[in-house]
Scaffold this active site. Structure first.
Site, PDB file in Angstrom:
ATOM      1  N   ARG A 118      51.460   7.621 -42.411  1.00  0.00           N
ATOM      2  CA  ARG A 118      50.825   7.101 -43.631  1.00  0.00           C
ATOM      3  C   ARG A 118      51.859   6.994 -44.740  1.00  0.00           C
ATOM      4  NH1 ARG A 118      47.125  12.501 -44.963  1.00  0.00           N
ATOM      5  NH2 ARG A 118      48.736  13.923 -44.299  1.00  0.00           N
ATOM      6  N   GLU A 157      48.199  11.619 -52.498  1.00  0.00           N
ATOM      7  CA  GLU A 157      49.511  12.258 -52.582  1.00  0.00           C
ATOM      8  C   GLU A 157      50.657  11.241 -52.563  1.00  0.00           C
ATOM      9  OE1 GLU A 157      49.645  15.161 -49.436  1.00  0.00           O
ATOM     10  OE2 GLU A 157      48.403  16.571 -50.545  1.00  0.00           O
ATOM     11  N   GLU A 306      41.930  19.504 -52.527  1.00  0.00           N
ATOM     12  CA  GLU A 306      42.074  19.922 -51.128  1.00  0.00           C
ATOM     13  C   GLU A 306      42.605  21.344 -51.100  1.00  0.00           C
ATOM     14  OE1 GLU A 306      44.755  17.443 -48.937  1.00  0.00           O
ATOM     15  OE2 GLU A 306      43.737  15.596 -49.494  1.00  0.00           O
ATOM     16  N   TRP A 314      50.834  22.076 -40.247  1.00  0.00           N
ATOM     17  CA  TRP A 314      52.163  21.500 -40.484  1.00  0.00           C
ATOM     18  C   TRP A 314      53.236  22.541 -40.771  1.00  0.00           C
ATOM     19  CZ3 TRP A 314      52.569  23.346 -45.351  1.00  0.00           C
ATOM     20  CH2 TRP A 314      51.432  23.381 -46.153  1.00  0.00           C
ATOM     21  N   GLU A 354      46.293  15.332 -36.801  1.00  0.00           N
ATOM     22  CA  GLU A 354      45.920  16.608 -37.424  1.00  0.00           C
ATOM     23  C   GLU A 354      44.829  17.355 -36.658  1.00  0.00           C
ATOM     24  OE1 GLU A 354      45.470  14.625 -41.282  1.00  0.00           O
ATOM     25  OE2 GLU A 354      46.891  16.090 -42.053  1.00  0.00           O
TER      26      GLU A 354
HETATM   27  C1  GAL Z   1      47.378  16.981 -47.365  1.00  0.00           C
HETATM   28  C2  GAL Z   1      46.782  15.598 -47.196  1.00  0.00           C
HETATM   29  C3  GAL Z   1      45.535  15.643 -46.320  1.00  0.00           C
HETATM   30  C4  GAL Z   1      45.810  16.445 -45.093  1.00  0.00           C
HETATM   31  C5  GAL Z   1      46.273  17.817 -45.462  1.00  0.00           C
HETATM   32  C6  GAL Z   1      46.523  18.743 -44.302  1.00  0.00           C
HETATM   33  O1  GAL Z   1      48.683  16.933 -47.825  1.00  0.00           O
HETATM   34  O2  GAL Z   1      46.437  15.062 -48.450  1.00  0.00           O
HETATM   35  O3  GAL Z   1      45.172  14.314 -46.000  1.00  0.00           O
HETATM   36  O4  GAL Z   1      46.775  15.799 -44.330  1.00  0.00           O
HETATM   37  O5  GAL Z   1      47.472  17.708 -46.180  1.00  0.00           O
HETATM   38  O6  GAL Z   1      46.964  20.008 -44.722  1.00  0.00           O
END
Ligand code: GAL
Length: 669
Positions: A118, A157, A306, A314, A354
């Site tokens: 993305r 982001e 979030e 990650w 994810e």
């Molecule tokens: C954020 C992102 C989300 C998701 C999340 C996972 O940085 O905005 O879409 O990927 O991380 O931790």
């Protein structure tokens, strides 16, 4: 040039919200009802949808399939759940990329980014902009007036820096606008050095790696400008469709450094944050700073858009938060001004990058263990919303966060471990441990309401900043300046003085030399001893009334016995100059004393327990006390209190179990 910010709205946020990122497009449509039932169980009041759903919303150029989203918005609304919609621009679909291959970003090595992740777009691409306007127009037209769509998140982001030929040209246009002539630019960047003199704008590169500091700083500002223009394009496209209460936000990442977040926030109605612990555990002494920072973007409450339900996917090791730690983290964010807490995500797609990330519901459609903790939080937020909505954080201390100074230092750290954010955290930690509220704000906003202002490594100075500091101290403020202050101008060129340059009359000292340290240097203070670990400045005292607070012990000879930390008292104003970065213990001792002289006492709590306060419109204080540890802690409240989670008057002796949260107001005696 963007002269004025778009006039943002002040959003009417009359309640706390709780929810999750929801992707109905990942599941058969008959699943919706069941998800909504589970959401009701969890007291979800809001979901965020569509921020990556472009291919599901516009499967071919100009052909829109919005019914699924319409249905989801309506069904959720019928259940009393409102929606925040994302503009799906962080995930341009394959057909668009195929149509305009040149809308794809180019990385530092000149490689075009591959499709399949993305944020692969080039932020200056006109073809992309057109496509963005088309999809946002369609979404705005269909959903903008819906009262159940309360807000919009632009993109997701923002993060990629593009190095394509078009960005280079746009950079040249930007430089022309800022510098007007090459003579001015050449002068400002001292291009006579290494024969860098430019005779044509087109010769100026996009800086990759080590480069002229003037060029590098200008490029950072250009990246800010590019994203701000892109964001503005989205706002201008969307706003005309929106009902009057709808707000617009962007979800920023913690301490992300590619653009100036204050500038970006100027055009938004609301700032929001994605906060993840990643590996390990939440430490409010450090993590708290990145949450407080977001409140500073608009100097108002914000949304936690979030956060992690348990674990992420990650990190090198994706450890889970302990049981009840996530709830404690959420309350810590609320105590810092978050008006919403949203988990990422509700349920994982069966495939996609994810899969292994934490979520509230698992792939089988059943609640995960964390679901019950989240539901408890949802229930509590719903119940306490009348108490906490429209309350705010009031701080007497400010830390200035300056992107220009951060970029300047990052491009020439001089010591591999000298880190602008760590230095800021060095001060924040002490404030957090004393439970003192702190605003982290831009170096270019008024500071006169604060008692103490800390400006970590404010390397870049201009006349306005200098005048503001002088006035602040004249009015009796306490100002703390650190190593690497007042070294450069807005072009990242040296000021032709010894640091802190035009602030020398305020500090009463000047820096004769700076030393990057391999070995710690002992620092002996009037009330503490310790070490400076990576940086030391040799100070020359310019005025008799300057008091030396600490001196260097024996080290390289140059520093031995020299002043390391000073204070100059001017009227009732105090100006500290701290030419060192102290170890944690010495920093605590030193800075506690500074706080005491500014009459900032904070609140005492047992180790690992934080106490923060939100103030209601009527002036009533709501105190949020959180035990962030796994052991029980006892403390004594200064007054009898009403505890709102358990709905009862509690005695002053309080026992806080593992990760316990108490939300109290003072009871009249
Ligand atoms: C954020 C992102 C989300 C998701 C999340 C996972 O940085 O905005 O879409 O990927 O991380 O931790």
């Amino acid at each position: 040039m963007i002269a004025q910010p778009i006039k943002p709205q002040i959003p009417a946020i009359n309640r706390l919200h709780f929810g999750a990122a929801y992707y109905p497009e990942h599941w058969p449509s008959d699943r919706l009802e069941e998800d909504i039932l589970l959401m009701k169980q969890a007291h979800v009041s809001v979901v965020r949808m569509a921020e990556f759903a472009w291919s599901q919303l516009e499967p071919r150029a100009g052909i829109f399939t919005l019914d699924w989203l319409d249905r989801a918005i309506h069904k959720l609304a019928d259940a009393g759940i409102v929606s925040v919609l994302g503009t799906p621009t962080a995930a341009p679909p394959a057909w668009l990329v195929e149509q305009y291959p040149e809308m794809m970003a180019v990385d530092e090595y000149g490689r075009r980014v591959q499709f399949g992740n993305r944020c692969h777009y080039c932020v200056t691409s006109p073809e992309f902009h057109q496509a963005v306007q088309r999809i946002i127009g369609a979404l705005g037209e269909r959903f903008g007036s819906s009262p159940s769509v309360i807000g919009w998140q632009l993109d997701n982001e923002f993060n990629r820096v593009c190095y394509c030929e078009r960005c280079k040209q746009v950079f040249h246009e930007y430089l022309r606008e800022i510098y007007h002539s090459l003579d001015v630019l050449n002068e400002a960047w001292s291009t006579a050095y290494w024969s860098q003199t430019y005779t044509d704008w087109s010769q100026i590169p996009l800086p990759i790696g080590s480069h002229n500091p003037g060029l590098k700083l200008a490029h950072h500002r250009f990246v800010t400008r590019s994203y701000r223009s892109f964001q503005r394009l989205q706002i201008e496209t969307l706003r005309p469709y929106l009902h009057s209460e709808a707000w617009i936000t962007h979800n920023f990442m913690t301490w992300f450094g590619a653009f100036d977040h204050y500038e970006m926030s100027a055009d938004l109605d609301l700032a929001s944050l994605d906060y993840y612990v990643g590996k390990g555990h939440f430490d409010y002494h450090i993590g708290g700073a990145s949450i407080d920072a977001v409140r500073g973007y608009k100097q108002r409450n914000f949304w936690l858009m979030e956060t992690q339900p348990g674990h992420v996917n990650w990190q090198t090791i994706n450890t889970a938060l302990n049981k009840n730690e996530g709830r404690a983290l959420a309350w810590s964010a609320i105590s810092r001004g978050a008006d919403a807490v949203m988990y990422w995500q509700w349920r994982p797609a069966l495939n996609g990058q994810e899969q292994l990330h934490g979520s509230l519901i698992d792939q089988s459609g059943q609640p995960r263990p964390f679901f019950s903790e989240a539901s408890r939080l949802g229930r509590e937020m719903e119940r306490l919303s009348p108490l906490l909505a429209n309350s705010h954080v009031k701080a007497q201390v400010a830390i200035l966060y300056d992107f220009d100074s951060r970029w300047s230092i990052e491009s020439q750290p001089h010591h591999k471990d000298f880190n602008y954010i760590h230095l800021l955290e060095n001060y924040y930690q002490v404030l957090a441990s004393k439970n003192l509220e702190v605003d982290i704000i831009s170096a270019d906003v008024p500071i006169f309401d604060y008692r103490l202002v800390i400006a970590p490594a404010l390397t870049i100075l201009d006349e306005d900043r200098v005048a503001k500091f002088k006035e602040f101290v004249r009015r009796g403020g306490h100002l703390l300046l650190t190593a690497r202050t007042g070294v450069k101008d807005r072009n990242n060129a040296f000021l032709p003085y010894r640091p802190p340059g035009p602030l020398a009359s305020l500090t009463g000292v000047e820096v004769e030399e700076f030393y990057a340290l391999e070995e710690p240097v002992p620092v002996t203070g009037n009330w503490f001893n310790g070490n400076s670990e990576l940086w030391a400045e040799r100070l020359r005292i310019l005025a008799d009334r300057v008091a030396v607070i600490a001196r260097f012990g024996r080290s390289n000879g140059w520093l031995d016995g020299q002043a390391a930390i000073t204070v100059q008292v001017l009227g009732i104003g105090h100006v500290y100059y701290v030419g060192v970065q102290l170890d944690e213990i010495a920093q605590y001792e030193f800075f506690s004393h500074v706080l005491k002289s500014a009459n900032l006492r904070g609140r005492e709590t047992p180790d690992g327990v934080e106490w923060r306060t939100r103030v209601r419109m009527n002036g009533q204080e709501v105190h949020i006390i959180i035990n962030h540890s796994q052991s029980t802690k006892s403390m004594v409240l200064p007054w009898p209190a009403y505890e709102h989670l358990s709905n009862q008057i509690i005695p002053p002796e309080v026992q806080l179990g593992s990760y316990a949260v108490a939300i109290i107001t003072q009871e009249k005696e």
